[in-house]
Design a protein around this motif. Structure first.
Motif, PDB file in Angstrom:
ATOM      1  N   GLU A  23       0.811  -1.347  -0.077  1.00 21.60           N
ATOM      2  CA  GLU A  23      -0.002   0.197  -0.031  1.00 21.60           C
ATOM      3  C   GLU A  23       0.892   1.104  -0.021  1.00 21.60           C
ATOM      4  OE1 GLU A  23      -2.953   0.097  -0.560  1.00 21.60           O
ATOM      5  OE2 GLU A  23      -4.348  -1.080   0.240  1.00 21.60           O
ATOM      6  N   ILE A  24       1.847   1.392   0.801  1.00 22.55           N
ATOM      7  CA  ILE A  24       2.575   2.674   1.053  1.00 22.55           C
ATOM      8  C   ILE A  24       3.309   2.764  -0.438  1.00 22.55           C
ATOM      9  CG2 ILE A  24       4.697   1.432   1.859  1.00 22.55           C
ATOM     10  CD1 ILE A  24       3.486   4.937   2.848  1.00 22.55           C
ATOM     11  N   LEU A  25       3.611   1.723  -1.142  1.00 17.03           N
ATOM     12  CA  LEU A  25       4.456   1.793  -2.276  1.00 17.03           C
ATOM     13  C   LEU A  25       3.779   2.227  -3.406  1.00 17.03           C
ATOM     14  CD1 LEU A  25       7.243   0.855  -3.709  1.00 17.03           C
ATOM     15  CD2 LEU A  25       6.286  -1.253  -4.044  1.00 17.03           C
ATOM     16  N   VAL A  26       2.605   1.533  -3.615  1.00 17.74           N
ATOM     17  CA  VAL A  26       1.743   1.993  -4.727  1.00 17.74           C
ATOM     18  C   VAL A  26       0.822   3.288  -4.499  1.00 17.74           C
ATOM     19  CG1 VAL A  26      -0.447   1.340  -5.863  1.00 17.74           C
ATOM     20  CG2 VAL A  26       1.288  -0.390  -5.203  1.00 17.74           C
ATOM     21  N   CYS A  27       0.491   3.581  -3.267  1.00 13.41           N
ATOM     22  CA  CYS A  27      -0.002   4.748  -2.873  1.00 13.41           C
ATOM     23  C   CYS A  27       1.034   6.058  -3.224  1.00 13.41           C
ATOM     24  CB  CYS A  27      -0.712   5.212  -1.699  1.00 13.41           C
ATOM     25  SG  CYS A  27      -2.022   4.015  -1.503  1.00 13.41           S
ATOM     26  N   THR A  43       0.887  10.972  -0.279  1.00 13.22           N
ATOM     27  CA  THR A  43       0.782   9.477  -0.214  1.00 13.22           C
ATOM     28  C   THR A  43      -0.208   9.356   0.877  1.00 13.22           C
ATOM     29  OG1 THR A  43       3.091   9.409  -0.891  1.00 13.22           O
ATOM     30  CG2 THR A  43       2.083   7.537   0.355  1.00 13.22           C
ATOM     31  N   GLU A  44      -0.279   9.933   1.882  1.00 11.91           N
ATOM     32  CA  GLU A  44      -1.166   9.678   3.073  1.00 11.91           C
ATOM     33  C   GLU A  44      -2.656  10.097   2.735  1.00 11.91           C
ATOM     34  OE1 GLU A  44       2.996  10.119   4.231  1.00 11.91           O
ATOM     35  OE2 GLU A  44       1.526  11.807   3.089  1.00 11.91           O
ATOM     36  N   GLN A  45      -2.953  11.012   1.797  1.00 15.10           N
ATOM     37  CA  GLN A  45      -4.096  11.228   1.248  1.00 15.10           C
ATOM     38  C   GLN A  45      -4.784  10.070   0.349  1.00 15.10           C
ATOM     39  OE1 GLN A  45      -3.248  15.459  -0.062  1.00 15.10           O
ATOM     40  NE2 GLN A  45      -4.581  16.246   1.432  1.00 15.10           N
ATOM     41  N   VAL A  46      -3.714   9.632  -0.294  1.00 18.06           N
ATOM     42  CA  VAL A  46      -4.243   8.453  -1.408  1.00 18.06           C
ATOM     43  C   VAL A  46      -4.602   7.189  -0.187  1.00 18.06           C
ATOM     44  CG1 VAL A  46      -3.473   6.857  -3.001  1.00 18.06           C
ATOM     45  CG2 VAL A  46      -2.786   9.246  -3.293  1.00 18.06           C
ATOM     46  N   ILE A  47      -3.771   7.106   0.593  1.00 23.45           N
ATOM     47  CA  ILE A  47      -3.933   5.925   1.435  1.00 23.45           C
ATOM     48  C   ILE A  47      -5.345   6.088   2.105  1.00 23.45           C
ATOM     49  CG2 ILE A  47      -3.328   4.624   3.585  1.00 23.45           C
ATOM     50  CD1 ILE A  47      -0.563   5.524   2.727  1.00 23.45           C
ATOM     51  N   ALA A  48      -5.649   7.386   2.717  1.00 27.03           N
ATOM     52  CA  ALA A  48      -6.641   7.516   3.462  1.00 27.03           C
ATOM     53  C   ALA A  48      -8.061   7.390   2.678  1.00 27.03           C
ATOM     54  CB  ALA A  48      -6.743   8.957   4.143  1.00 27.03           C
ATOM     55  N   ARG A  49      -7.995   8.008   1.296  1.00 31.15           N
ATOM     56  CA  ARG A  49      -9.219   8.163   0.462  1.00 31.15           C
ATOM     57  C   ARG A  49      -9.542   6.900  -0.497  1.00 31.15           C
ATOM     58  NH1 ARG A  49      -8.841  13.427  -3.233  1.00 31.15           N
ATOM     59  NH2 ARG A  49     -10.945  12.279  -3.999  1.00 31.15           N
ATOM     60  N   PHE A  50      -8.242   6.160  -0.634  1.00 32.43           N
ATOM     61  CA  PHE A  50      -8.502   4.949  -1.693  1.00 32.43           C
ATOM     62  C   PHE A  50      -8.172   3.746  -1.338  1.00 32.43           C
ATOM     63  CE2 PHE A  50      -7.868   8.998  -4.201  1.00 32.43           C
ATOM     64  CZ  PHE A  50      -9.217   9.152  -4.580  1.00 32.43           C
ATOM     65  N   ALA A  51      -7.324   3.558  -0.040  1.00 31.33           N
ATOM     66  CA  ALA A  51      -6.919   2.269   0.140  1.00 31.33           C
ATOM     67  C   ALA A  51      -8.003   1.209   0.387  1.00 31.33           C
ATOM     68  CB  ALA A  51      -5.905   2.340   1.715  1.00 31.33           C
ATOM     69  N   ASP A 170      -7.265  -4.865   6.450  1.00 27.44           N
ATOM     70  CA  ASP A 170      -6.397  -3.454   6.796  1.00 27.44           C
ATOM     71  C   ASP A 170      -7.162  -2.296   6.763  1.00 27.44           C
ATOM     72  OD1 ASP A 170      -5.944  -3.661   4.242  1.00 27.44           O
ATOM     73  OD2 ASP A 170      -4.240  -2.525   4.410  1.00 27.44           O
ATOM     74  N   SER A 171      -8.350  -2.241   5.852  1.00 27.52           N
ATOM     75  CA  SER A 171      -9.024  -1.289   5.542  1.00 27.52           C
ATOM     76  C   SER A 171     -10.237  -1.083   6.013  1.00 27.52           C
ATOM     77  CB  SER A 171      -9.059  -0.856   4.096  1.00 27.52           C
ATOM     78  OG  SER A 171      -9.994  -1.753   3.616  1.00 27.52           O
ATOM     79  N   VAL A 172     -11.013   0.070   6.223  1.00 25.18           N
ATOM     80  CA  VAL A 172     -12.260   0.465   6.708  1.00 25.18           C
ATOM     81  C   VAL A 172     -13.302  -0.269   5.696  1.00 25.18           C
ATOM     82  CG1 VAL A 172     -14.018   2.267   7.204  1.00 25.18           C
ATOM     83  CG2 VAL A 172     -11.902   2.379   8.200  1.00 25.18           C
ATOM     84  N   PRO A 173     -12.993   0.209   4.338  1.00 29.98           N
ATOM     85  CA  PRO A 173     -13.750  -0.331   3.237  1.00 29.98           C
ATOM     86  C   PRO A 173     -13.738  -1.983   3.106  1.00 29.98           C
ATOM     87  CG  PRO A 173     -12.765   1.390   2.404  1.00 29.98           C
ATOM     88  CD  PRO A 173     -11.943   1.283   3.603  1.00 29.98           C
TER      89      PRO A 173
END
Length: 231
Positions: A23-27, A43-51, A170-173
């Motif tokens: 996740e950290i790599l791709v985001c 990167t942190e915003q991509v993780i929060a919105r789309f992970a 590992d994600s809310v979705p």
């Protein structure tokens, strides 16, 4: 072919951020390529919105924000850079290979990633052999996470009753999707991308328990393993 039904709990693993530390790599790569197109995002915003969500949903949301489609070069560059990074930087999540080696019960992968990317990540980290053909992509179903479709499909593929399945997410979705499918779900916070508040958010989404080290899974689902750890 799908497996025959097996006794004991069936573990259904998400992939990115649970099995492979991607996740950290791709985001990071997605954030860099979007920012180069004047869609400034960290990167942190991509993780929060789309992970945890399918790529198509991310693209649709960004294109809506931009008011125009993303250019083909975005997809070409992101996929080429991801492929290169998978070959040089990608690692399995710490402890996951040992944990999978101790499993005695059935297990599969159910991920939002596209089929080719999903299998590439598992191959690059040496984890694919633990699952064989039991790798399910949300591309097989109508709706991605947080809809329950991919987990219902995975349970059916494994010929496992819903009551006997346990999801690791590992994600809310992902947690939301598992709960919507009627499945038990444990939240995992051991990936490099996980922010400090993730445990609380996974719990709020419905995770039965949250753990940060893959070795702890054996304590949570002891019946899935060959032997149990000492208390």
């Amino acid at each position: 072919m799908p497996p025959t039904a097996a006794p004991g709990p069936t573990l259904i693993f998400d992939c990115d951020g649970v099995l492979i530390d991607s996740e950290i790599l791709v985001c990071r790569l997605v954030a860099e390529e979007l920012s180069a197109l004047d869609y400034t995002i960290s990167t942190e915003q991509v993780i929060a919105r789309f992970a945890g969500r399918p790529e198509g949903e991310m693209v649709a949301e960004i294109e809506s924000d931009r008011g125009r489609p993303l250019p083909p070069t975005f997809f070409e560059r992101t996929r080429a850079r991801t492929e290169a990074a998978y070959g040089t930087e990608l690692r399995a999540v710490a402890g996951v290979a040992d944990t999978l080696a101790r499993l005695r019960g059935p297990a599969c992968v159910a991920s939002s990633s596209a089929p080719a990317k999903l299998r590439r990540g598992l191959e690059a980290t040496g984890l694919l052999a633990h699952f064989g053909e039991n790798v399910v992509s949300a591309a097989r179903v109508a709706r991605g996470k947080p809809a329950p479709d991919v987990f219902l499909y995975a349970a059916g593929w494994m010929r496992a009753p819903i009551r006997d399945c346990v999801v690791i997410e590992d994600s809310v979705p992902g947690v939301t999707a598992a709960r919507a499918a009627g499945l038990r779900v444990f939240g995992f916070t051991g990936g490099s991308h996980c922010p400090p508040d993730l445990a609380a958010r996974l719990t709020s989404a419905g995770a039965e328990a949250v753990f940060g080290a893959m070795a702890d899974l054996e304590r949570l689902v002891p019946g899935a393993f060959a032997t149990t750890l000492a208390a």
